[in-house]
Design an enzyme around this catalytic site. Structure first.
Site, short mmCIF file in Angstrom:
data_model
loop_
_atom_site.label_atom_id
_atom_site.label_comp_id
_atom_site.label_asym_id
_atom_site.label_seq_id
_atom_site.Cartn_x
_atom_site.Cartn_y
_atom_site.Cartn_z
N GLU B 162 86.20 -69.09 70.58
CA GLU B 162 85.07 -69.77 71.50
C GLU B 162 83.98 -68.83 72.08
O GLU B 162 84.79 -67.66 72.42
CB GLU B 162 84.85 -71.20 72.33
N GLU B 305 87.61 -65.31 72.15
CA GLU B 305 87.40 -65.74 70.78
C GLU B 305 88.36 -66.24 69.53
O GLU B 305 87.62 -66.37 68.61
CB GLU B 305 87.26 -63.90 70.93
#
Lengths: 313, 313
Positions: B162, B305
């Site tokens: 994310e 991420e």
């Protein structure tokens, strides 16, 4: 070494699109790699992994869960590409080279093996020195020359792995002497002996140290008295790599005992070492503390072949 | 699930040329992967990593070290292949897909982005619910549908990552409510706020919980009150993957907060999860304990991420 390249690396890392320091130990490894190389930007590492195999006379005392013949079987397996180290090395594109530095088997017909046999195994350290001073020097030179050759062939990152039934006994003895630690604190189950066999293994190591009186100030004497040919080979590899500014990934308890010898001979080489993995062998932690190194992974592994080197690519 | 496939996998592992159990957690992962797939031998995983991006209205309260606009900048960076997740995913051959599920930016012209924008960021949870019940359901459905599509395209291992400035605030609030833990125990510095800002962040989370009174028994209500669109998307991805027997690697504190929501909605999905990494965020450990999961790596990282998914390949 000056810290110049570390700072240069950190400046670069801090300009990347991520919060400063957010990649944690990956940033530490990047700084370390660039500092060792003394070059920025560094080329991607060309990885070469040396798996040194040798036998140990101390297996006569029943210190291992496996018979000595397994060392030779595993050499065949490494060459066929069927061992754990082969599988893990393939994942990261590392070349695996297998070195017979003292296996008790006739390998003359194996073309892909690097033939550097010093003897068919060490002598039984519980009865006297494991090897002669000349043999110990030869094991170190073997590793140094292999590191030199690897550098000439373009390798920029080496890994040190090993195979040798009985070699946790040697590694425990080396660690006990060099780190001045009690034998029962540095001796574990190796590939899996039971309680009674563990007590016996500790007794044998105590006996080996008593019989041989290795000089804790003389790393070569320790290698002679309670070492192994593969341990000498890995120590030499580390020395030869450091002389060429090539970092070495060490992997597990046995290769760390080789690092103890190498660093005792030449303290500056410690900055060329990266420890892949925390072994479950109790002596590993003591040896790493002595070296001031902290392992990258802790996955409850107890296999030395060199496989854990992959994660550092 | 029965343990049939676990035993089958272990039988195979024990026939390999290595001491039983010597590969430690790598063997655990192999058993888990085969159990989840219900197939032996398993195909090598086809890895697809979804990085969900969204903004958070709570950034109005000054909870982050970075301005909200960084979320959109990072989306551009992901698409160009220049972020940490891209570099790490390339190492393992994982495909990275970037999903705009609620970034406060106009991305219409970006062809490689997966366009699933629910709104231009959530509302400020310190003042009222972060999103409507309908939006929360949409975020879950978005993830479920993406997992379905990935399965149809042949993916056999998914990763949940994310990007969203302010999302450690949402993850901390979710963890506090779902794990019934004090806010100051689950709230950390995110991408790097100082002591005063950390105290302020905790105060804002306390306020958000007081104002919204999320129902700890109703995971959807928690998502509505203190969640984020990317967190709902990852929770949906986990639900959709599990429904298709696809394991999901979660990576860091935010994706673990999504796992909390998914597991609260459907407890059986927890056996499909593998946790890549221990984040330095204090709430992560509490959330993992609640889920009964143990992370594979601890490298002092704090970036979500999806990059740490690589090591599990």
């Amino acid at each position: 070494m000056t810290r110049k390249w570390q700072s240069r690396a950190q400046n670069h890392l801090d300009r990347l699109t991520k919060p400063p320091g957010s990649l944690g130990r990956l940033e530490e490894i990047a700084r370390w790699f660039i500092q060792v190389k003394g070059k920025f930007p560094p080329a991607l590492p060309q990885k070469m992994l040396f798996t040194f195999a040798a036998d140990h006379g101390v297996t006569d005392e029943g210190v291992s869960a496996f018979p000595k013949s397994v060392t030779a079987q595993m050499v065949h397996n490494f060459l066929k590409g069927g061992a754990a180290v082969n599988v893990l090395a393939r994942h990261t594109g590392a070349e695996v080279r297998v070195v017979d530095i003292g296996v008790d088997a006739d390998f003359k017909s194996l073309p892909n093996l690097i033939h550097r046999k010093i003897a068919c195994g060490t002598k039984n350290m519980a009865q006297g020195p494991a090897m002669s001073r000349h043999a110990a020097e030869t094991s170190l030179k073997t590793g140094i020359v292999l590191a030199e050759k690897a550098t000439q062939e373009g390798a920029t990152l080496l890994g040190a792995g090993e195979m040798g039934i009985g070699n946790t006994t040697a590694a425990s003895a080396i660690t006990a002497v060099l780190c001045k630690a009690p034998v029962n604190k540095v001796t574990g189950r190796g590939t899996g002996v039971d309680d009674a066999a563990l007590a016996h293994k500790q007794k044998i190591i105590d006996q080996a140290i008593r019989v041989n009186e290795p000089d804790s100030k003389d790393p070569l004497d320790i290698l002679v008295k309670v070492g192994g040919f593969e341990i000498g080979g890995m120590a030499g590899l580390i020395l030869g790599a450091a002389a060429n500014r090539i970092p070495v990934v060490i992997d597990g308890f046995i290769s760390t005992s080789a690092a103890l010898i190498a660093v005792a001979l030449k303290p500056a080489v410690s900055s060329y070492l990266l420890v892949a993995h925390q072994s479950v062998e109790p002596g590993h932690q003591i040896a790493l503390k002595h070296l001031g190194l902290s392992p990258l992974l802790d996955l409850d592994m107890r296999l030395g072949e060199g496989g854990k080197a992959r994660v550092r690519s």
